[in-house]
Motif scaffolding. Structure first.
Motif, short mmCIF file in Angstrom:
data_model
loop_
_atom_site.label_atom_id
_atom_site.label_comp_id
_atom_site.label_asym_id
_atom_site.label_seq_id
_atom_site.Cartn_x
_atom_site.Cartn_y
_atom_site.Cartn_z
N THR B 152 -6.00 -0.19 -6.99
CA THR B 152 -5.83 -1.55 -6.46
C THR B 152 -5.53 -1.53 -4.96
O THR B 152 -5.56 -2.58 -4.33
N GLY B 153 -5.23 -0.37 -4.41
CA GLY B 153 -4.95 -0.30 -2.98
C GLY B 153 -6.18 -0.02 -2.15
O GLY B 153 -6.07 0.37 -1.00
N LEU B 154 -7.35 -0.22 -2.73
CA LEU B 154 -8.58 0.01 -1.98
C LEU B 154 -9.05 -1.28 -1.31
O LEU B 154 -8.64 -2.36 -1.68
N SER B 155 -9.93 -1.14 -0.35
CA SER B 155 -10.51 -2.34 0.28
C SER B 155 -11.48 -2.99 -0.70
O SER B 155 -11.86 -2.40 -1.72
N GLY B 156 -11.85 -4.22 -0.39
CA GLY B 156 -12.71 -4.98 -1.30
C GLY B 156 -13.98 -4.22 -1.66
O GLY B 156 -14.32 -4.09 -2.84
N GLY B 157 -14.67 -3.72 -0.66
CA GLY B 157 -15.92 -3.02 -0.91
C GLY B 157 -15.68 -1.74 -1.67
O GLY B 157 -16.48 -1.35 -2.54
N SER B 182 -22.16 -7.29 -3.22
CA SER B 182 -21.76 -8.46 -2.45
C SER B 182 -20.76 -8.10 -1.36
O SER B 182 -20.72 -8.72 -0.32
N ALA B 183 -19.92 -7.11 -1.58
CA ALA B 183 -18.92 -6.81 -0.58
C ALA B 183 -19.23 -5.52 0.16
O ALA B 183 -18.36 -4.90 0.74
N LEU B 184 -20.50 -5.12 0.09
CA LEU B 184 -20.83 -3.81 0.68
C LEU B 184 -21.60 -3.96 1.98
O LEU B 184 -22.41 -4.88 2.15
N HIS E 23 -3.10 5.48 8.18
CA HIS E 23 -3.19 4.72 9.42
C HIS E 23 -4.48 3.91 9.33
O HIS E 23 -5.56 4.43 9.52
N ALA E 24 -4.38 2.64 9.01
CA ALA E 24 -5.58 1.87 8.69
C ALA E 24 -6.19 1.19 9.92
O ALA E 24 -7.40 0.99 10.00
N ILE E 25 -5.37 0.83 10.87
CA ILE E 25 -5.86 0.21 12.11
C ILE E 25 -5.27 1.00 13.26
O ILE E 25 -4.05 1.22 13.31
N PRO E 43 -18.46 -0.75 8.45
CA PRO E 43 -18.63 -0.25 7.08
C PRO E 43 -17.44 -0.61 6.19
O PRO E 43 -16.35 -0.87 6.69
N SER E 44 -17.69 -0.60 4.92
CA SER E 44 -16.63 -0.92 3.95
C SER E 44 -15.46 0.03 4.13
O SER E 44 -15.65 1.23 4.31
N GLY E 45 -14.27 -0.54 4.10
CA GLY E 45 -13.07 0.29 4.19
C GLY E 45 -12.67 0.64 5.61
O GLY E 45 -11.77 1.45 5.82
N CYS E 46 -13.30 0.00 6.62
CA CYS E 46 -12.99 0.38 7.99
C CYS E 46 -11.79 -0.38 8.53
O CYS E 46 -11.33 -0.12 9.63
N GLY E 47 -11.30 -1.36 7.80
CA GLY E 47 -10.09 -2.05 8.27
C GLY E 47 -10.30 -3.48 8.71
O GLY E 47 -9.40 -4.09 9.30
N LYS E 48 -11.44 -4.05 8.40
CA LYS E 48 -11.71 -5.43 8.82
C LYS E 48 -10.71 -6.38 8.17
O LYS E 48 -10.05 -7.17 8.85
N SER E 49 -10.62 -6.30 6.84
CA SER E 49 -9.70 -7.20 6.14
C SER E 49 -8.28 -6.98 6.62
O SER E 49 -7.52 -7.92 6.84
N THR E 50 -7.92 -5.72 6.77
CA THR E 50 -6.57 -5.41 7.19
C THR E 50 -6.27 -6.09 8.52
O THR E 50 -5.23 -6.74 8.69
N PHE E 51 -7.17 -5.96 9.46
CA PHE E 51 -6.92 -6.57 10.76
C PHE E 51 -6.86 -8.09 10.65
O PHE E 51 -6.01 -8.74 11.25
#
Ligand SMILES: Nc1ncnc2c1ncn2[C@@H]1O[C@H](COP(=O)(O)OP(=O)(O)OP(=O)(O)O)[C@@H](O)[C@H]1O
Ligand SMILES: Nc1ncnc2c1ncn2[C@@H]1O[C@H](COP(=O)(O)OP(=O)(O)OP(=O)(O)O)[C@@H](O)[C@H]1O
Ligand SMILES: [Mg+2]
Ligand SMILES: [Mg+2]
Lengths: 490, 257, 443, 324, 257
Positions: B152-157, B182-184, E23-25, E43-51
């Motif tokens: 659950t600690g992963l990003s959406g994609g 959709s989230a990729l 260290h996400a951002i 790319p997915s998991g790069c920290g967009k949502s986090t920021f």
């Protein structure tokens, strides 16, 4: 009930303040709530809180202080000579208060004029008869100093209450006005109100701490007294519990170990019954049962928690014990001496604890989001696999809480132990032997006939204290484990 | 695009789905072929997910949902009362629209399916399956260092790819994917599309997508849903270049992304 | 299964007809069935025990709702009244008068059995109190004929209920076998009969030698006032404390302390709360003894942990996305909690309340120390507020003392009291259960 | 202000107190007193908590107040205490109506049955008797199962003093112990030790609990109060002790050996302050109530032959220490 | 595309975000302009949502998250302890990546924000706001007949639009949208994009998207994130046509969708 009215008045001021504050805030924003920092209601609450909190605070303080002040003043009026031999100032003051209350009632019933009641020269014999005629309970004859004191008491009190009423109302109004002044659009009313609510929440949480402090304080002095009379090492490490009836002195063995063992053993048996049954019942109710069944079965099982424990005790004594005897007794396997045993009490206690586990767990399992289940079904898991491997882990923190609650109840239970497990303290591994728990012994020593200053009676406090500290330790440990476990999930 | 002699995997006739009083799927008839990628397209809320969920009886879990009609998988009615939905779902895997990782570690998320189906004899085999699935889900590189961190600690994609990997790990014969990309980002999308293409060699894949390009890229057959009706179903090429129904045409041509 | 087999065609284990369930699935389905059966079994076990308990409670308790009564008209003259009032033991005088009157009437009627005054006395319960309080309340009835329905003695009552039979009865000063002839004759004459025992439902406790006069009504009122205190204190305080701990409290030593404290309080034996209540509420705060207010306060402290633990557990189970959603539209933490989280946690909170209140309702031990167990027969309080402060008992305390009394008919009353207690509990629960059902949902 | 008499203490006295309290409420204009149970210890403790409305007025006790307690009382300002002896409680040995014929006991029998160490063939040994006949041929051949009051009960003291100790002496076990090197105190203590193998069961609950145990165990012999036994004649049959069968008569004359006095204590400082307190005390010991034909005696209390002295003492408010 | 003299809305300097040890951002510096649509890609998991979540302090709710650096909104540090996060969030609205409707009716979902902010004087006004928001969220037609049905019973795309409507209903000054169109069909996507365009006239919008086309269509500024770093930030046109950093270029050109 002047205080009742006072409270109503303050509440009314607060209510008015609420409306006006709300209105003022709205006005300051030109009638448009969008211009406000917070919702208009919060401004209203801010005013209301400012009216209520200081006023009630004052009221409470005043109510605590005034009686002290009045008693002090009045008791100074009573000469030492007026206190009968063997009595005390406190008792004379009780008499004073009763006389004053009697006069109040007589006045309000119209049997005595206010003037008469206030008149310091009133003949006290007359007052006594008049009060008796008025149906007031007056003990013996009212003496001169008592009557004087009662009159003074009435006067002081009524002026005191008058001043208090005025002060409280003024404070409420002032508070409201202050709140009103703040009711401007830019004022952060919501934050202030929420701070207030938060303070309330903290206060509520602190009650637990206060209770603990209270328990410790009410146990600690007698515990110390106990250890003065009985060596601590024998209490903590003694393997024998055999209090002799006091008055013959010195011969009691008060070792806590057998009691702790009994507590532990019986609780474990009870949990072994309650946890699987309760958990399975919760699972069935929340995952399998049709809504109709659930609506009926859940409240019914909850009734088990409400049956008075004496019923369970009798159930253990009259039904379960003999039943177990038939199987494990001399005629059966021969493991059991008599109907009262760890098994009997544990089984019956387990039944009582079923709803503690089942109902709470059911609610928590029910709250696990459906998406979790869907994820598992989508992989071809059966329902039971889903429950065991996805739903239960997700609900685990809550379930652990429920089980801890049940365990706590098991430790604190008395009646079932007394009737089901017997009163004999014993260190034994055989679950078909009679044993007893710390709690049961606390109760029996506390309600016994022993000399209350003897170690046999005081030991109840030491037992309570020890149990308290032990469970505290267990809880710290449980918290640590739960924390550690929780880090893996979430 | 491909020749048409493929076996029929799913044969659905007169399908109706109701949510309480709402009629969400109306008279849908569709035949889904084996070793083919079928795309479901259509405006949001038209019933794509609902129909997809019928194919592995996930609608069973929604109280208000009622399903009617025949859903024949390899000639057997999956709603027959002799059919075990559990076995069905093991055969027909699913990736949900909203990523729903279990509140467990990434490793356990993937290993869950193989464990319950007994696909691994020992720990080493299981490790292998997990790694392989995560690779197929195009997420191995990102999570290989934290396999025991919670999913659950992963990003959406990442969650979405985790769910794809999880579905693939049980080797289903049919894979239903509800908007898997959709989230990729485009690169990850490409990797997932590669996976779909690879799966097609042995299995049947049904994919819901809003991207017409994606449908065109990966699917051989396309079904267009509109307001609960299956408006048109046919070869992907034909649907996109030469739709029969005007509604299909207007949806396709209204295309923007 | 090797890597190769996974790449190649679908694993054999799962190809094949759906209707043909393979071995592994069979095994898993069997496990599923077993699991389900365990669940159902668990519920059935729970319900079975409930049924057993209910049956035994009802079987033992139902007789408490009837009693044998003596039906008779009676004239008390002014002179007799004056004379009786002049004595120290007035009620005895009344009952002597009544017995004499009864004997006369019976002789006049020509009852077929042999009897004397002592025999009549043995048949009657303690009737003096009833007669005296009647004439004190209605002095105008002096000299008039008044019809009384007075309790028969507990042995006679037992004879009617089958508890006492001619075979088991042992002659004693309470009842002799020969008296039973008289009872039979009186029954035939319609003077002694069974009647519904209203006094049991409405009355207050009575002395140990007067089972006929014992009722649970006053203690129902006592329990009611206690439960009011418990409900109105423990529910808000418990919920507030849980909200603070679960939603607002920073993770620090102080909140850890509170948390540990609360779970520890759950394990504190209830009698220790009684010790606390005696020390704090009575000796320190000078609240009245034997008062439902104090009982309620003690029980509140005792129930708080139950409510807090269950509330926290259910707050914890609300998914964080709900909180995020609320915060995202600009709700404050407080609003998010009160508008969204709390309603979703409501079922668990209500469950905790139900269980906590049930426990509080059935608890005796803490009341022992604050004076509500024993003999508290003050009757009904005068007025609502007085209900909190006037000495009163509580149902479990009443049941507990009855169960310890020597006369078996008190034992029967104890079970009858349990029936009333359970009825009270069920009414209390029904409200909470209805509320809980309204809040239940899945997402 | 409190308008009722507040009483607490022994659960043995409670039944009598409840009878009196009810009658007091019925026969006077004072409100019915509140009688709490909770044991002599807790009652006296609260009694000695101090003087004032928030303390109790009367403590019931199934034993005399002890020196240490009087001292504790005095420290808290409770100096003037009126001691009222209300009568005697007989303690009887009874068994199931239909069980073996336990009709006559001697203290020695009881001691042999449950004492920890008994004299067997002139030697002091661990008690291993299984059946009553083993030491007394006249007793039935039934397994030993005794239900005796737990150590919390005041009754235990009487049981120990009048039965166990007496039995210990008369069987010669005590002598043997002293010969074995114990001094007298230690020997007395040892005499009171009860075997721990389950043949003797302590009952911490009430007589009702003892009764239910006897109900489920036909061989059980239990210790009861006389009043309780008389109320349950149809279930229990009593045994004589040293040849005397227990009854209010034999006890009041002192023939039946096992009995104890019951008391209540009145806080003199509260007389005149708490309405009805003195009246209650007087009512309690009035001839009509506590006398030999009164309701208390009728219920099973053994009337005190010296009741008149007690009445006078209350009338004059004579406190402990002042009198006799 | 547009002239550059816009006011700066958000000025973020040296921003760091840690999730526990991750260290996400890393060292992100970015200035978000008013009345502009800024797109975050990567790319997915790069920290967009986090920021994005940093910009309205939604990270406060994650225990393990730790935020460092300056985030100045209109010149004020939003992490200053005098700042009320609630007021901040009322100003800076958010649409989450995973649609999270309240388990309440559709109407209440939308009305909740206006209610707590006191945006409506009476029921009629509230109704109006609800209707308007649902229309702006392009979902009105689909739900107008069932405003009192639960929001959780909607399809994935409908839920997403509901959440957009919910965020718009409170009229925030800055709107943060995390992949708002991921579950939407092209037509609905178009409508949402129109909404974004419309919002831009008065407000500032930050949008996370995986669709390069969408970024190009709706945004004026684009920020490209990679492995927690802000690699490149500039005019959208320039980023897509003439990226400075090779990583940006390879991401853009690797484009598929
Ligand atoms: N709650 C969390 N706990 C721990 N790590 C997290 C958490 N949320 C995100 N991360 C990690 O932080 C990194 C950035 O995540 P973020 O959600 O910002 O990615 P993203 O750019 O939004 O990706 P996507 O496009 O897939 O949504 C990822 O490696 C992710 O695994
Ligand atoms: N649980 C439910 N209860 C009631 N109605 C539902 C439920 N789930 C879906 N619906 C309704 O059924 C219709 C079809 O929904 P479905 O989820 O199949 O749409 P979809 O095609 O998947 O849309 P999207 O592309 O937005 O995911 C919609 O109108 C939706 O509102
Ligand atoms: Mg969908
Ligand atoms: Mg994201």
């Amino acid at each position: 009930m002047p205080i009742f009215w006072l409270i109503l008045i303050v509440l009314a001021i607060a209510a008015a303040g609420f409306l006006v504050g709300r209105h003022r805030a709205l006005q300051s924003a030109g009638g448009d709530s969008r211009g406000l920092h917070s919702l208009p209601g919060y401004y209203g609450w801010n005013v209301a809180l400012k009216a209520i909190v200081p006023a009630f605070g004052l009221l409470v303080v005043w109510l605590l202080v005034q009686p002290l002040y009045v008693s002090n003043t009045v008791s100074n009026m009573i000469p030492d000579s007026a206190i009968p031999e063997g009595s005390s100032m406190g008792l004379v003051m009780a008499e004073v208060r009763r006389t004053a209350a009697g006069m109040d009632n007589a006045v309000s019933a119209g049997l005595m004029t206010e003037d008469f009641a206030r008149n310091a020269r009133a003949d006290f014999a007359d007052v006594t008869t008049r009060l008796q005629e008025a149906g007031q309970i007056v003990t013996s004859r009212i003496t001169q100093p008592v009557l004087r004191a009662a009159q003074e008491y009435r006067v002081l009190n009524s002026t005191g209450y008058l001043i208090m009423s005025i002060a409280v109302i003024v404070l409420a109004v002032l508070g409201a006005l202050y709140g009103l002044r703040e009711s401007r659009a830019a004022f952060r009313a919501r934050n202030v109100v929420e701070q207030g609510v938060r303070a309330l929440l903290i206060a509520a949480a602190s009650i637990a701490v206060l209770t603990t402090v209270g328990i410790v304080l009410s146990l600690v002095f007698n515990t110390i007294e106990f250890f003065r009379l009985y060596p601590a090492s024998e209490f903590f490490f003694g393997l024998n519990w055999a209090p002799s009836f006091s008055g013959r002195g010195g011969a009691s063995d008060l070792g806590i170990v057998p009691l702790l063992w009994g507590t532990f053993y019986i609780s474990i048996v009870a949990l072994l019954v309650a946890v699987p049954i309760g958990l399975f019942a919760a699972i069935y109710l929340s995952e399998y049962a049709r809504p109709g069944l659930r609506a009926v079965a859940k409240p019914l099982i909850e009734v088990l928690a409400g049956i008075p424990t004496i019923v369970y005790g009798l159930f253990a004594l009259l039904t379960v014990g003999p039943l177990l005897m038939e199987v494990f007794g001399d005629e059966g396997l021969g493991w059991m001496q008599s109907g009262t045993s760890v098994m009997t009490a544990g089984l019956v206690m387990g039944i009582m604890l079923i709803p503690f586990v089942s109902s709470l767990s059911d609610d928590i399992i029910n709250a696990v989001p459906q998406a979790m289940r869907d994820g598992s079904y989508g992989l071809g898991a059966t329902q039971s696999e889903t429950i065991r491997q996805v739903v239960l882990p997700a609900a685990l923190p809550g379930i652990v809480g429920a089980i801890l609650l049940a365990a706590s109840r098991a430790i604190g239970e008395t009646m079932i132990v007394v009737l089901g497990a017997g009163a004999a303290a014993r260190l034994d591994l055989n679950p078909f032997e009679a044993m007893t728990t710390v709690t049961a012994k606390i109760v029996s020593q506390l309600t016994g006939d022993a000399d209350f200053a003897s170690p046999e009676a005081l030991v109840a406090f030491a037992l309570g204290m020890t149990l308290f500290i032990l469970t505290l330790g267990l809880n710290v440990f449980a918290l640590y484990i739960v924390r550690k476990y929780r880090e893996q999930y979430e | 695009m491909k020749v048409d002699q493929k076996e029929i995997k799913f044969d659905c006739r007169d399908c109706q789905v109701y949510y309480g009083d709402t009629h969400a799927i109306k008279d849908v008839n569709v035949q889904i072929e084996d070793k083919t990628v079928t795309a479901f397209i259509g405006p949001s809320g038209c019933g794509k997910s609902t129909f997809l969920r019928c194919l592995n009886r996930m609608n069973d879990t929604i109280d208000v949902a009622r399903v009617e009609g025949d859903f024949m998988l390899d000639g057997e009615d999956i709603y027959d009362k002799n059919v075990d939905p559990v076995q069905l779902r093991a055969k027909v895997g699913m990736v949900f629209q909203k990523p729903n990782p279990f509140p467990k570690s990434i490793y356990d998320n993937i290993a869950y399916g193989p464990r319950i189906h007994g696909l691994a004899k020992n720990k080493a085999e299981l490790d292998e399956i997990v790694e392989k699935s995560l690779r197929r889900g195009a997420i191995w590189d990102e999570v290989k260092d934290r396999l025991h961190a919670p999913g659950t600690g992963l990003s959406g994609g990442q969650q979405q790819r985790l769910c794809i990997a999880r579905a693939v790990a049980t080797e289903p014969e049919v894979l239903l994917m509800d908007e898997p990309c959709s989230a990729l980002d485009p690169i990850a999308t490409g990797q997932v599309e590669e996976l779909i293409d690879e799966l097609r060699e042995n299995y049947s894949v049904v994919i819901v997508t809003h991207s017409m390009q994606q449908a065109a890229r990966v699917s051989q057959k396309t079904a267009f849903f509109h307001l609960g009706n299956l408006v048109e179903y046919g070869e992907t090429g034909q649907i996109f270049t030469n739709p029969v129904d005007p509604r299909t045409e207007s949806y396709i041509t209204g295309r923007i992304g | 299964m090797t890597d190769a087999s996974m790449n190649s065609a679908a694993p054999e284990s799962r190809s094949g007809s759906l209707a043909q369930i393979d071995k592994r699935t069979k095994r898993r389905n069997a496990a599923e069935k077993r699991f389900r059966a365990y669940g159902l079994g668990a519920i059935l076990i729970g319900l079975f025990f409930l049924a057993v308990l209910f049956v035994s409670i009802i079987r033992s308790g139902v007789p408490a709702f009837t009693k044998a009564v003596v039906d008779i008209e009676f004239v008390l003259t002014e002179a007799q009244f004056e004379e009786a009032e002049g004595q120290l033991f007035k009620t005895r005088a009344y009952s002597d008068l009544f017995i004499a009157e009864l004997q006369e009437r019976l002789t006049a009627r020509g009852i077929a059995a042999e009897f004397d005054e002592a025999a009549i006395e043995r048949l009657l319960g303690k009737v003096g109190g009833t007669i005296r309080s009647y004439y004190q309340a209605n002095p105008d009835q002096l000299g008039e004929e008044v019809s009384f329905q007075l309790a028969a003695s507990s042995r006679v009552d037992g004879y009617f209920k089958g508890r006492v039979t001619r075979d088991t009865l042992v002659d004693s000063r309470f009842l002799q076998v020969s008296d039973l002839d008289l009872v039979d004759a009186l029954e035939e004459a319609g003077i002694i009969k069974q009647a519904f025992n209203w006094n049991f439902i409405t009355g207050a406790d009575s002395g140990v030698d007067n089972p006929g006069g014992a009722g649970i009504g006053a203690s129902v009122v006592g329990s009611f006032f206690m439960m009011l205190v418990v409900l109105f204190l423990s529910l808000p305080i418990g919920v507030a404390a849980s909200i603070y701990l679960e939603e607002f409290a920073p993770q620090n030593k102080f909140t850890d302390l509170i948390e540990v404290n609360i779970s520890n309080l759950a394990a504190v034996p209830s009698i220790v709360f009684g010790i606390l209540g005696l020390a704090v509420f009575i000796q320190f705060m000078h609240l009245p003894q034997s008062a439902p207010l104090v009982g309620g306060l003690v029980l509140t402290l005792m129930t708080l942990p139950t409510i807090i633990i269950s509330t926290r557990a259910s707050l914890k189970s609300v998914p964080p996305s709900i909180r995020d959603a609320a915060l995202g539209v600009g709700a404050s933490k407080m609003q998010a909690v009160f508008h969204h989280v709390l309603p979703l946690a409501m079922p668990g909170i209500l469950t905790g309340t139900i269980i906590g209140l049930a426990q509080a309702l059935g608890e005796t031990a803490p009341l022992l120390l604050i004076g509500m167990v024993g003999f508290v027969a003050r009757g009904y309080p005068d007025g609502f507020l007085a209900g909190f402060t006037e000495p009163n008992s509580a149902m479990p305390a009443q049941i507990y003392t009855w169960a310890a009394r020597a006369d078996v008919s008190f034992y029967e009353k104890a079970w009858g009291g349990i029936i009333i207690l359970l009825a009270f509990l069920l009414t209390m629960n029904i409200i909470a259960i209805i509320l809980r059902r309204r809040f239940e949902r899945r997402w | 202000a409190r308008d009722n008499v507040q009483i607490a203490g022994s659960s043995t006295v409670l039944p009598y107190a409840s009878i009196v309290a009810e009658l007091f409420g019925d026969n006077t204009d004072f409100p019915t007193p509140v009688v709490e149970s909770g044991g002599s210890s807790a009652g006296l403790k609260r009694f000695c908590e101090g003087v004032g409305e928030n303390t109790i007025d009367v403590a019931n006790a199934s034993r005399a107040i002890r020196e240490k307690e009087i001292k504790a009382c005095a420290e808290n300002g409770v100096t003037d205490i009126i001691e009222v002896r209300i009568g005697y409680d007989g303690i009887v040995f009874a068994s199931q109506q239909s069980g073996p014929a336990f009709t006559a006991f001697e203290p020695a029998d009881i001691y042999n049955a449950i004492g920890a160490k008994v004299l067997k063939d002139g030697e002091l040994v661990e008690n291993t008797y299984e059946s009553w006949t083993e030491f007394n041929g006249e007793l039935p051949d039934a397994p030993i199962a005794m239900f005796i009051p737990g150590t919390k009960h005041g009754t235990r003291e009487v049981f120990e003093d009048k039965v166990l100790l007496a039995g210990c002496e008369s069987t010669g076990a005590m002598e043997a112990m002293m010969e074995g090197g114990m001094d007298e105190d230690a020997a007395e203590d040892a005499c009171l030790d009860v075997r721990q193998d389950g043949k003797s069961v302590d009952i911490d609950g009430d007589y009702t609990e003892t009764l239910s145990r006897i109900d489920t165990n036909p061989n059980g012999v239990g210790v009861f109060g006389l009043a309780f036994y008389e109320n349950n004649l149809d279930k229990l049959k009593v045994a004589t002790m040293s040849g005397i069968s227990p009854s209010t008569e034999t006890i009041s004359t002192g023939e039946y050996p096992v009995s104890r006095p019951l008391f209540f204590y009145v806080k003199k400082a509260h007389i005149g302050v708490i309405p009805g307190l003195k009246e209650y005390a007087q009512f309690f010991v009035a001839d009509e109530i506590a006398g030999s034909s009164g309701p208390l005696s009728n219920y099973g209390l053994v009337a005190d032959p010296e009741l008149a002295a007690t009445q006078e003492m209350i009338a004059n408010e004579v406190t402990m220490g002042e009198n006799m």
